[in-house]
Design a protein around this motif. Structure first.
Motif, PDB file in Angstrom:
ATOM      1  N   LEU A 116      -0.634 -43.794  47.143  1.00 33.27           N
ATOM      2  CA  LEU A 116       0.494 -43.433  46.282  1.00 33.27           C
ATOM      3  C   LEU A 116       1.576 -42.851  47.170  1.00 33.27           C
ATOM      4  N   ARG A 117       2.777 -43.420  47.074  1.00 33.46           N
ATOM      5  CA  ARG A 117       3.875 -42.917  47.888  1.00 33.46           C
ATOM      6  C   ARG A 117       4.390 -41.607  47.314  1.00 33.46           C
ATOM      7  N   GLU A 118       4.949 -40.788  48.193  1.00 29.39           N
ATOM      8  CA  GLU A 118       5.407 -39.469  47.804  1.00 29.39           C
ATOM      9  C   GLU A 118       6.492 -39.532  46.745  1.00 29.39           C
ATOM     10  N   GLU A 119       7.368 -40.526  46.839  1.00 35.52           N
ATOM     11  CA  GLU A 119       8.480 -40.612  45.893  1.00 35.52           C
ATOM     12  C   GLU A 119       7.995 -40.879  44.471  1.00 35.52           C
ATOM     13  N   TYR A 120       6.869 -41.566  44.336  1.00 33.03           N
ATOM     14  CA  TYR A 120       6.328 -41.805  42.999  1.00 33.03           C
ATOM     15  C   TYR A 120       5.443 -40.655  42.530  1.00 33.03           C
ATOM     16  N   SER A 121       4.903 -39.903  43.460  1.00 31.82           N
ATOM     17  CA  SER A 121       4.026 -38.808  43.072  1.00 31.82           C
ATOM     18  C   SER A 121       4.795 -37.636  42.479  1.00 31.82           C
ATOM     19  N   ILE A 122       6.077 -37.539  42.801  1.00 35.80           N
ATOM     20  CA  ILE A 122       6.879 -36.424  42.284  1.00 35.80           C
ATOM     21  C   ILE A 122       6.914 -36.456  40.762  1.00 35.80           C
ATOM     22  N   VAL A 123       7.077 -37.635  40.194  1.00 44.22           N
ATOM     23  CA  VAL A 123       7.130 -37.762  38.733  1.00 44.22           C
ATOM     24  C   VAL A 123       5.812 -37.294  38.119  1.00 44.22           C
ATOM     25  N   TRP A 124       4.694 -37.720  38.713  1.00 42.52           N
ATOM     26  CA  TRP A 124       3.386 -37.332  38.178  1.00 42.52           C
ATOM     27  C   TRP A 124       3.155 -35.836  38.317  1.00 42.52           C
ATOM     28  N   CYS A 125       3.571 -35.271  39.442  1.00 45.48           N
ATOM     29  CA  CYS A 125       3.400 -33.826  39.640  1.00 45.48           C
ATOM     30  C   CYS A 125       4.239 -33.030  38.643  1.00 45.48           C
ATOM     31  N   ILE A 126       5.479 -33.474  38.418  1.00 51.74           N
ATOM     32  CA  ILE A 126       6.341 -32.761  37.469  1.00 51.74           C
ATOM     33  C   ILE A 126       5.751 -32.822  36.060  1.00 51.74           C
ATOM     34  N   CYS A 127       5.270 -33.992  35.649  1.00 49.54           N
ATOM     35  CA  CYS A 127       4.673 -34.121  34.312  1.00 49.54           C
ATOM     36  C   CYS A 127       3.427 -33.236  34.177  1.00 49.54           C
ATOM     37  N   THR A 128       2.625 -33.190  35.232  1.00 49.97           N
ATOM     38  CA  THR A 128       1.418 -32.363  35.185  1.00 49.97           C
ATOM     39  C   THR A 128       1.760 -30.880  35.149  1.00 49.97           C
ATOM     40  N   ILE A 129       2.788 -30.490  35.890  1.00 49.11           N
ATOM     41  CA  ILE A 129       3.209 -29.086  35.871  1.00 49.11           C
ATOM     42  C   ILE A 129       3.737 -28.702  34.496  1.00 49.11           C
ATOM     43  N   ILE A 130       4.470 -29.612  33.853  1.00 41.29           N
ATOM     44  CA  ILE A 130       4.953 -29.340  32.488  1.00 41.29           C
ATOM     45  C   ILE A 130       3.760 -29.165  31.536  1.00 41.29           C
ATOM     46  N   LEU A 131       2.744 -30.018  31.700  1.00 36.70           N
ATOM     47  CA  LEU A 131       1.545 -29.857  30.870  1.00 36.70           C
ATOM     48  C   LEU A 131       0.854 -28.525  31.134  1.00 36.70           C
ATOM     49  N   LEU A 132       0.815 -28.121  32.395  1.00 35.82           N
ATOM     50  CA  LEU A 132       0.211 -26.826  32.728  1.00 35.82           C
ATOM     51  C   LEU A 132       0.978 -25.666  32.106  1.00 35.82           C
ATOM     52  N   ILE A 133       2.305 -25.756  32.164  1.00 34.96           N
ATOM     53  CA  ILE A 133       3.129 -24.679  31.575  1.00 34.96           C
ATOM     54  C   ILE A 133       2.833 -24.538  30.086  1.00 34.96           C
ATOM     55  N   PHE A 134       2.802 -25.680  29.379  1.00 34.93           N
ATOM     56  CA  PHE A 134       2.545 -25.603  27.945  1.00 34.93           C
ATOM     57  C   PHE A 134       1.086 -25.289  27.638  1.00 34.93           C
ATOM     58  N   SER A 135       0.197 -25.521  28.606  1.00 35.82           N
ATOM     59  CA  SER A 135      -1.193 -25.125  28.403  1.00 35.82           C
ATOM     60  C   SER A 135      -1.345 -23.608  28.457  1.00 35.82           C
ATOM     61  N   PHE A 136      -0.638 -22.979  29.379  1.00 32.25           N
ATOM     62  CA  PHE A 136      -0.706 -21.520  29.461  1.00 32.25           C
ATOM     63  C   PHE A 136       0.141 -20.857  28.377  1.00 32.25           C
ATOM     64  N   TRP A 137       1.291 -21.417  28.101  1.00 31.59           N
ATOM     65  CA  TRP A 137       2.244 -20.839  27.136  1.00 31.59           C
ATOM     66  C   TRP A 137       2.066 -21.565  25.801  1.00 31.59           C
ATOM     67  N   ARG A 138       1.173 -21.059  25.002  1.00 31.71           N
ATOM     68  CA  ARG A 138       0.751 -21.745  23.784  1.00 31.71           C
ATOM     69  C   ARG A 138       1.865 -21.879  22.760  1.00 31.71           C
ATOM     70  N   ASN A 139       2.720 -20.882  22.610  1.00 29.59           N
ATOM     71  CA  ASN A 139       3.804 -20.948  21.630  1.00 29.59           C
ATOM     72  C   ASN A 139       5.045 -21.643  22.191  1.00 29.59           C
ATOM     73  N   GLY A 140       4.959 -22.057  23.424  1.00 31.25           N
ATOM     74  CA  GLY A 140       6.115 -22.665  24.066  1.00 31.25           C
ATOM     75  C   GLY A 140       6.592 -23.932  23.396  1.00 31.25           C
ATOM     76  N   LEU A 141       5.662 -24.716  22.889  1.00 32.94           N
ATOM     77  CA  LEU A 141       6.058 -25.958  22.235  1.00 32.94           C
ATOM     78  C   LEU A 141       6.834 -25.675  20.947  1.00 32.94           C
ATOM     79  N   ALA A 142       6.415 -24.646  20.208  1.00 35.58           N
ATOM     80  CA  ALA A 142       7.140 -24.278  18.983  1.00 35.58           C
ATOM     81  C   ALA A 142       8.527 -23.743  19.320  1.00 35.58           C
ATOM     82  N   VAL A 143       8.606 -22.972  20.391  1.00 37.11           N
ATOM     83  CA  VAL A 143       9.913 -22.423  20.805  1.00 37.11           C
ATOM     84  C   VAL A 143      10.847 -23.551  21.241  1.00 37.11           C
ATOM     85  N   MET A 144      10.312 -24.482  22.018  1.00 41.10           N
ATOM     86  CA  MET A 144      11.143 -25.594  22.500  1.00 41.10           C
ATOM     87  C   MET A 144      11.579 -26.509  21.356  1.00 41.10           C
ATOM     88  N   SER A 145      10.690 -26.748  20.399  1.00 37.11           N
ATOM     89  CA  SER A 145      11.065 -27.609  19.276  1.00 37.11           C
ATOM     90  C   SER A 145      12.128 -26.937  18.422  1.00 37.11           C
TER      91      SER A 145
END
Length: 116
Positions: free
Chosen positions: A28-57
């Motif tokens: 996997l090239r680095e330029e394509y891995s950035i997208v996957w890392c960003i998506c995974t980090i967003i999932l991690l943020i919302f996993s820790f911050w449970r009410n975050g999805l309600a706040v964002m919506s």
């Protein structure tokens, strides 16, 4: 912390490790891995911050928080598909140019062989 949070956090970390492994092995090239890392980090943020999805919506004016997830996911997928289409088009153009150059070189070699 709920069971689903623990599962989501563990799955996200495992996915990050898998992405790292793919990069290290060169699959996997680095330029394509950035997208996957960003998506995974967003999932991690919302996993820790449970009410975050309600706040964002509420911030975006979406009535139900799951609709925000689907809308954002579809939008991100469309953007990524557009990017991959651009990359595929560029590779197609390069392959066509290389095939033409090989054909010209083969023609020149044939002319040189016939001249001898």
């Amino acid at each position: 912390m709920g069971r689903i949070q623990i599962i989501t956090i563990a799955a996200s970390f495992l996915f990050l490790l898998y992405i790292s492994r793919l990069i290290i092995k060169g699959r996997l090239r680095e330029e394509y891995s950035i997208v996957w890392c960003i998506c995974t980090i967003i999932l991690l943020i919302f996993s820790f911050w449970r009410n975050g999805l309600a706040v964002m919506s509420e911030l975006f004016g979406v009535y139900e928080p799951p609709n925000l997830v689907f809308t954002a996911s579809i939008f991100a997928i469309l953007i990524y598909l557009l990017h991959l289409s651009v990359v595929a088009s560029k590779l197609h153009k390069q392959n066509k140019q290389m095939a033409q150059q090989i054909a010209l070189l083969k023609n020149d070699i044939d002319k040189l062989k016939n001249a001898q």
